[in-house]
Design a protein around this motif. Structure first.
Motif, PDB file in Angstrom:
ATOM      1  N   LEU A  45       0.835  -1.201   0.000  1.00  0.00           N
ATOM      2  CA  LEU A  45       0.000   0.000   0.000  1.00  0.00           C
ATOM      3  C   LEU A  45       0.871   1.253   0.000  1.00  0.00           C
ATOM      4  O   LEU A  45       0.612   2.206  -0.745  1.00  0.00           O
ATOM      5  CB  LEU A  45      -0.951  -0.003   1.195  1.00  0.00           C
ATOM      6  N   LEU A  46       1.900   1.274   0.811  1.00  0.00           N
ATOM      7  CA  LEU A  46       2.796   2.425   0.884  1.00  0.00           C
ATOM      8  C   LEU A  46       3.439   2.703  -0.471  1.00  0.00           C
ATOM      9  O   LEU A  46       3.428   3.844  -0.961  1.00  0.00           O
ATOM     10  CB  LEU A  46       3.883   2.177   1.937  1.00  0.00           C
ATOM     11  N   ASN A  47       3.979   1.682  -1.102  1.00  0.00           N
ATOM     12  CA  ASN A  47       4.633   1.872  -2.395  1.00  0.00           C
ATOM     13  C   ASN A  47       3.622   2.133  -3.512  1.00  0.00           C
ATOM     14  O   ASN A  47       3.923   2.850  -4.465  1.00  0.00           O
ATOM     15  CB  ASN A  47       5.537   0.692  -2.710  1.00  0.00           C
ATOM     16  N   GLY A  48       2.417   1.587  -3.395  1.00  0.00           N
ATOM     17  CA  GLY A  48       1.348   1.922  -4.333  1.00  0.00           C
ATOM     18  C   GLY A  48       0.969   3.392  -4.227  1.00  0.00           C
ATOM     19  O   GLY A  48       0.730   4.063  -5.237  1.00  0.00           O
ATOM     20  N   LEU A  49       0.936   3.908  -3.012  1.00  0.00           N
ATOM     21  CA  LEU A  49       0.664   5.336  -2.802  1.00  0.00           C
ATOM     22  C   LEU A  49       1.799   6.192  -3.363  1.00  0.00           C
ATOM     23  O   LEU A  49       1.547   7.265  -3.935  1.00  0.00           O
ATOM     24  CB  LEU A  49       0.465   5.635  -1.319  1.00  0.00           C
ATOM     25  N   ILE A  50       3.034   5.732  -3.222  1.00  0.00           N
ATOM     26  CA  ILE A  50       4.168   6.458  -3.798  1.00  0.00           C
ATOM     27  C   ILE A  50       4.042   6.518  -5.322  1.00  0.00           C
ATOM     28  O   ILE A  50       4.288   7.574  -5.932  1.00  0.00           O
ATOM     29  CB  ILE A  50       5.504   5.819  -3.365  1.00  0.00           C
ATOM     30  N   ILE A  51       3.657   5.418  -5.940  1.00  0.00           N
ATOM     31  CA  ILE A  51       3.435   5.401  -7.394  1.00  0.00           C
ATOM     32  C   ILE A  51       2.353   6.414  -7.757  1.00  0.00           C
ATOM     33  O   ILE A  51       2.523   7.235  -8.672  1.00  0.00           O
ATOM     34  CB  ILE A  51       3.034   3.989  -7.878  1.00  0.00           C
ATOM     35  N   ILE A  86       1.738  13.982  -9.399  1.00  0.00           N
ATOM     36  CA  ILE A  86       2.560  15.200  -9.464  1.00  0.00           C
ATOM     37  C   ILE A  86       3.120  15.385 -10.873  1.00  0.00           C
ATOM     38  O   ILE A  86       3.118  16.498 -11.415  1.00  0.00           O
ATOM     39  CB  ILE A  86       3.680  15.158  -8.407  1.00  0.00           C
ATOM     40  N   TYR A  87       3.572  14.307 -11.475  1.00  0.00           N
ATOM     41  CA  TYR A  87       4.125  14.371 -12.831  1.00  0.00           C
ATOM     42  C   TYR A  87       3.094  14.924 -13.814  1.00  0.00           C
ATOM     43  O   TYR A  87       3.388  15.833 -14.593  1.00  0.00           O
ATOM     44  CB  TYR A  87       4.601  12.980 -13.252  1.00  0.00           C
ATOM     45  N   PHE A  88       1.864  14.410 -13.764  1.00  0.00           N
ATOM     46  CA  PHE A  88       0.848  14.881 -14.700  1.00  0.00           C
ATOM     47  C   PHE A  88       0.383  16.294 -14.378  1.00  0.00           C
ATOM     48  O   PHE A  88       0.095  17.064 -15.289  1.00  0.00           O
ATOM     49  CB  PHE A  88      -0.336  13.914 -14.750  1.00  0.00           C
ATOM     50  N   LEU A  89       0.334  16.658 -13.116  1.00  0.00           N
ATOM     51  CA  LEU A  89      -0.036  18.035 -12.768  1.00  0.00           C
ATOM     52  C   LEU A  89       1.020  19.031 -13.252  1.00  0.00           C
ATOM     53  O   LEU A  89       0.685  20.107 -13.762  1.00  0.00           O
ATOM     54  CB  LEU A  89      -0.264  18.163 -11.267  1.00  0.00           C
ATOM     55  N   VAL A  90       2.295  18.663 -13.115  1.00  0.00           N
ATOM     56  CA  VAL A  90       3.366  19.528 -13.608  1.00  0.00           C
ATOM     57  C   VAL A  90       3.320  19.608 -15.128  1.00  0.00           C
ATOM     58  O   VAL A  90       3.454  20.703 -15.709  1.00  0.00           O
ATOM     59  CB  VAL A  90       4.752  19.029 -13.109  1.00  0.00           C
ATOM     60  N   VAL A 141       5.690   5.268 -16.427  1.00  0.00           N
ATOM     61  CA  VAL A 141       6.110   3.903 -16.095  1.00  0.00           C
ATOM     62  C   VAL A 141       7.333   3.916 -15.169  1.00  0.00           C
ATOM     63  O   VAL A 141       7.542   2.974 -14.405  1.00  0.00           O
ATOM     64  CB  VAL A 141       6.365   3.074 -17.379  1.00  0.00           C
ATOM     65  N   LEU A 142       8.088   4.998 -15.187  1.00  0.00           N
ATOM     66  CA  LEU A 142       9.242   5.091 -14.290  1.00  0.00           C
ATOM     67  C   LEU A 142       8.805   5.084 -12.827  1.00  0.00           C
ATOM     68  O   LEU A 142       9.492   4.518 -11.974  1.00  0.00           O
ATOM     69  CB  LEU A 142      10.050   6.359 -14.590  1.00  0.00           C
ATOM     70  N   PHE A 143       7.664   5.686 -12.534  1.00  0.00           N
ATOM     71  CA  PHE A 143       7.160   5.685 -11.159  1.00  0.00           C
ATOM     72  C   PHE A 143       6.705   4.288 -10.750  1.00  0.00           C
ATOM     73  O   PHE A 143       6.868   3.893  -9.597  1.00  0.00           O
ATOM     74  CB  PHE A 143       6.016   6.690 -11.006  1.00  0.00           C
ATOM     75  N   VAL A 144       6.153   3.552 -11.703  1.00  0.00           N
ATOM     76  CA  VAL A 144       5.751   2.170 -11.425  1.00  0.00           C
ATOM     77  C   VAL A 144       6.999   1.321 -11.174  1.00  0.00           C
ATOM     78  O   VAL A 144       7.036   0.528 -10.237  1.00  0.00           O
ATOM     79  CB  VAL A 144       4.884   1.596 -12.568  1.00  0.00           C
ATOM     80  N   PHE A 145       8.027   1.501 -12.009  1.00  0.00           N
ATOM     81  CA  PHE A 145       9.286   0.786 -11.786  1.00  0.00           C
ATOM     82  C   PHE A 145       9.844   1.086 -10.397  1.00  0.00           C
ATOM     83  O   PHE A 145      10.272   0.180  -9.680  1.00  0.00           O
ATOM     84  CB  PHE A 145      10.337   1.181 -12.837  1.00  0.00           C
ATOM     85  N   TYR A 146       9.824   2.352 -10.009  1.00  0.00           N
ATOM     86  CA  TYR A 146      10.375   2.743  -8.713  1.00  0.00           C
ATOM     87  C   TYR A 146       9.614   2.075  -7.567  1.00  0.00           C
ATOM     88  O   TYR A 146      10.216   1.493  -6.669  1.00  0.00           O
ATOM     89  CB  TYR A 146      10.347   4.270  -8.553  1.00  0.00           C
ATOM     90  N   GLY A 147       8.291   2.164  -7.583  1.00  0.00           N
ATOM     91  CA  GLY A 147       7.487   1.599  -6.495  1.00  0.00           C
ATOM     92  C   GLY A 147       7.598   0.090  -6.401  1.00  0.00           C
ATOM     93  O   GLY A 147       7.730  -0.474  -5.307  1.00  0.00           O
ATOM     94  N   VAL A 148       7.565  -0.583  -7.529  1.00  0.00           N
ATOM     95  CA  VAL A 148       7.657  -2.048  -7.538  1.00  0.00           C
ATOM     96  C   VAL A 148       9.052  -2.487  -7.101  1.00  0.00           C
ATOM     97  O   VAL A 148       9.201  -3.420  -6.295  1.00  0.00           O
ATOM     98  CB  VAL A 148       7.296  -2.608  -8.934  1.00  0.00           C
ATOM     99  N   ASN A 149      10.076  -1.814  -7.605  1.00  0.00           N
ATOM    100  CA  ASN A 149      11.447  -2.153  -7.209  1.00  0.00           C
ATOM    101  C   ASN A 149      11.632  -1.944  -5.707  1.00  0.00           C
ATOM    102  O   ASN A 149      12.274  -2.754  -5.035  1.00  0.00           O
ATOM    103  CB  ASN A 149      12.449  -1.302  -7.993  1.00  0.00           C
ATOM    104  N   ARG A 150      11.034  -0.896  -5.185  1.00  0.00           N
ATOM    105  CA  ARG A 150      11.123  -0.616  -3.745  1.00  0.00           C
ATOM    106  C   ARG A 150      10.464  -1.738  -2.928  1.00  0.00           C
ATOM    107  O   ARG A 150      10.990  -2.149  -1.898  1.00  0.00           O
ATOM    108  CB  ARG A 150      10.455   0.730  -3.474  1.00  0.00           C
ATOM    109  N   THR A 151       9.340  -2.236  -3.396  1.00  0.00           N
ATOM    110  CA  THR A 151       8.662  -3.337  -2.707  1.00  0.00           C
ATOM    111  C   THR A 151       9.534  -4.592  -2.705  1.00  0.00           C
ATOM    112  O   THR A 151       9.684  -5.248  -1.668  1.00  0.00           O
ATOM    113  CB  THR A 151       7.306  -3.646  -3.366  1.00  0.00           C
ATOM    114  N   ILE A 152      10.113  -4.928  -3.844  1.00  0.00           N
ATOM    115  CA  ILE A 152      10.953  -6.125  -3.933  1.00  0.00           C
ATOM    116  C   ILE A 152      12.176  -5.976  -3.017  1.00  0.00           C
ATOM    117  O   ILE A 152      12.536  -6.912  -2.288  1.00  0.00           O
ATOM    118  CB  ILE A 152      11.372  -6.403  -5.391  1.00  0.00           C
TER     119      ILE A 152
END
Length: 145
Positions: free
Chosen positions: A7-13, A19-23, A40-51
């Motif tokens: 959940l934490l890393n899903g929220l980070i994604i 923020i990316y789309f608002l900017v 997709v970079l944010f998805v990579f970051y969150g998933v990698n963080r979970t692993i």
């Protein structure tokens, strides 16, 4: 109370994509389909963080880690699509959606629900690819039979 890492890393994604789309929107680049791909970079970051968190906790079962990673990415994608649904509704609903659909995946006039469902489907498919790529990358850290 500590949030589960998925959940934490899903929220980070979700926060990263939001923020990316608002900017991008504030800078006037929201119609650039090429820049939208970078979410997709944010998805990579969150998933990698979970692993990495699973491995740091000593959880090195491939299937359990893959499931945890998939849950993380699906939470991030689902929250992002829900955020887009709410944002689109606040910005004018179908009229705002027309500006998005002209420059993105769809032809014709999709409704907000169809647009969001299609993005959810596409996001989950992308999540599967991200999870598979990262699980292959971290494969040497997992226990085999």
């Amino acid at each position: 109370m500590k949030l589960p890492k998925e959940l934490l890393n899903g929220l980070i994604i979700f926060i990263g994509i939001s923020i990316y789309f608002l900017v991008m929107n504030a800078l006037g680049y929201s119609n650039s389909a090429y820049l939208r791909v970078f979410n997709v970079l944010f998805v990579f970051y969150g998933v990698n963080r979970t692993i990495k968190m699973n491995l740091a906790e000593g959880k090195n079962n491939f299937v359990a880690d893959a499931t945890s990673a998939m849950i993380t990415s699906v939470i991030g994608v689902a929250l992002s699509v829900l955020g887009l649904l709410i944002y689109s509704s606040l910005k004018g609903g179908e009229d705002y959606l027309k500006t998005l659909s002209e420059s993105f995946l769809f032809g014709g006039n999709p409704s907000i629900n169809v647009y969001c469902f299609s993005l959810l489907f596409e996001g989950i498919a992308s999540s599967v690819i991200v999870v598979l790529l990262l699980m292959l990358y971290w494969n040497s850290k997992h226990v085999s039979d």
